[in-house]
Scaffold this motif. Structure first.
Motif, PDB file in Angstrom:
ATOM      1  N   GLY A   1      -1.232  24.161  29.270  1.00  0.00           N
ATOM      2  CA  GLY A   1      -2.136  24.809  28.324  1.00  0.00           C
ATOM      3  C   GLY A   1      -3.560  24.963  28.827  1.00  0.00           C
ATOM      4  N   THR A   2      -3.794  24.683  30.123  1.00  0.00           N
ATOM      5  CA  THR A   2      -5.172  24.758  30.628  1.00  0.00           C
ATOM      6  C   THR A   2      -5.347  25.863  31.660  1.00  0.00           C
ATOM      7  N   ASN A   3      -4.377  26.755  31.775  1.00  0.00           N
ATOM      8  CA  ASN A   3      -4.480  27.846  32.732  1.00  0.00           C
ATOM      9  C   ASN A   3      -5.713  28.693  32.436  1.00  0.00           C
ATOM     10  N   GLY A   4      -6.494  29.008  33.464  1.00  0.00           N
ATOM     11  CA  GLY A   4      -7.685  29.823  33.290  1.00  0.00           C
ATOM     12  C   GLY A   4      -8.901  29.043  32.845  1.00  0.00           C
ATOM     13  N   LEU A   5      -8.841  27.708  32.898  1.00  0.00           N
ATOM     14  CA  LEU A   5      -9.974  26.875  32.484  1.00  0.00           C
ATOM     15  C   LEU A   5     -10.499  26.062  33.655  1.00  0.00           C
ATOM     16  N   PHE A   6     -11.799  25.753  33.611  1.00  0.00           N
ATOM     17  CA  PHE A   6     -12.347  24.811  34.570  1.00  0.00           C
ATOM     18  C   PHE A   6     -13.381  23.915  33.904  1.00  0.00           C
ATOM     19  N   LEU A   7     -13.490  22.717  34.466  1.00  0.00           N
ATOM     20  CA  LEU A   7     -14.547  21.789  34.072  1.00  0.00           C
ATOM     21  C   LEU A   7     -15.703  22.005  35.020  1.00  0.00           C
ATOM     22  N   TYR A   8     -16.890  22.102  34.474  1.00  0.00           N
ATOM     23  CA  TYR A   8     -18.105  22.292  35.270  1.00  0.00           C
ATOM     24  C   TYR A   8     -18.990  21.082  35.043  1.00  0.00           C
ATOM     25  N   LEU A   9     -19.475  20.495  36.123  1.00  0.00           N
ATOM     26  CA  LEU A   9     -20.334  19.322  36.042  1.00  0.00           C
ATOM     27  C   LEU A   9     -21.520  19.508  36.957  1.00  0.00           C
ATOM     28  N   ALA A  10     -22.720  19.409  36.391  1.00  0.00           N
ATOM     29  CA  ALA A  10     -23.953  19.459  37.179  1.00  0.00           C
ATOM     30  C   ALA A  10     -24.484  18.041  37.306  1.00  0.00           C
ATOM     31  N   LEU A  11     -24.825  17.669  38.540  1.00  0.00           N
ATOM     32  CA  LEU A  11     -25.273  16.309  38.828  1.00  0.00           C
ATOM     33  C   LEU A  11     -26.623  16.329  39.531  1.00  0.00           C
ATOM     34  N   SER A  12     -27.428  15.315  39.248  1.00  0.00           N
ATOM     35  CA  SER A  12     -28.674  15.118  39.972  1.00  0.00           C
ATOM     36  C   SER A  12     -28.325  14.507  41.323  1.00  0.00           C
ATOM     37  N   LYS A  13     -28.721  15.170  42.397  1.00  0.00           N
ATOM     38  CA  LYS A  13     -28.321  14.757  43.735  1.00  0.00           C
ATOM     39  C   LYS A  13     -28.807  13.345  44.089  1.00  0.00           C
TER      40      LYS A  13
END
Length: 123
Positions: free
Chosen positions: A90-102
């Protein structure tokens, strides 16, 4: 199994996290976001990173690569941006996006934790 809200909260708790989103890359719409604030507009990031995912998928097709994208890493001067394509039911076409402080993040640990979040997420 975790829902979108729980998964995003878990992603936001990763050391160095600035913000996270669950994104539908067929439409470019964020299905949920957490964090970001003044530093990062997650809805704009969701739409922009949709183009990144589409371009990489297209490039792989043109190259005839018969493989799957696990994640995409974008390294900026002060940030890491992780894009993890979801593969569960059920997750086709989805992504998790994570922004991190380097300067506050452990990239290897963040990738490991994002993989764990993916495994527990049920959309």
């Amino acid at each position: 199994m975790a829902n979108t809200e729980t998964s995003l909260k878990e992603a936001a708790s990763i050391e160095g996290a600035i913000g996270a989103a669950l994104v539908d890359y067929t439409s470019g719409m964020a299905l949920g976001t957490i964090g970001g604030g003044k530093e990062l507009d997650l809805n704009v990031a969701a739409a922009g990173n949709t183009d990144v995912v589409r371009a990489k998928v297209r490039a792989m097709e043109m190259l005839g690569l018969n493989d799957e994208i696990e994640d995409i890493l974008i390294t900026l001067g002060t940030h890491y941006h992780l894009i993890r394509l979801l593969k569960g039911r059920g997750t086709n076409g989805l992504f998790l996006y994570l922004a991190l402080s380097k300067d506050r993040a452990n990239l290897a640990m963040a990738r490991h934790q994002l993989k764990k979040i993916e495994a527990e997420l049920e959309v």
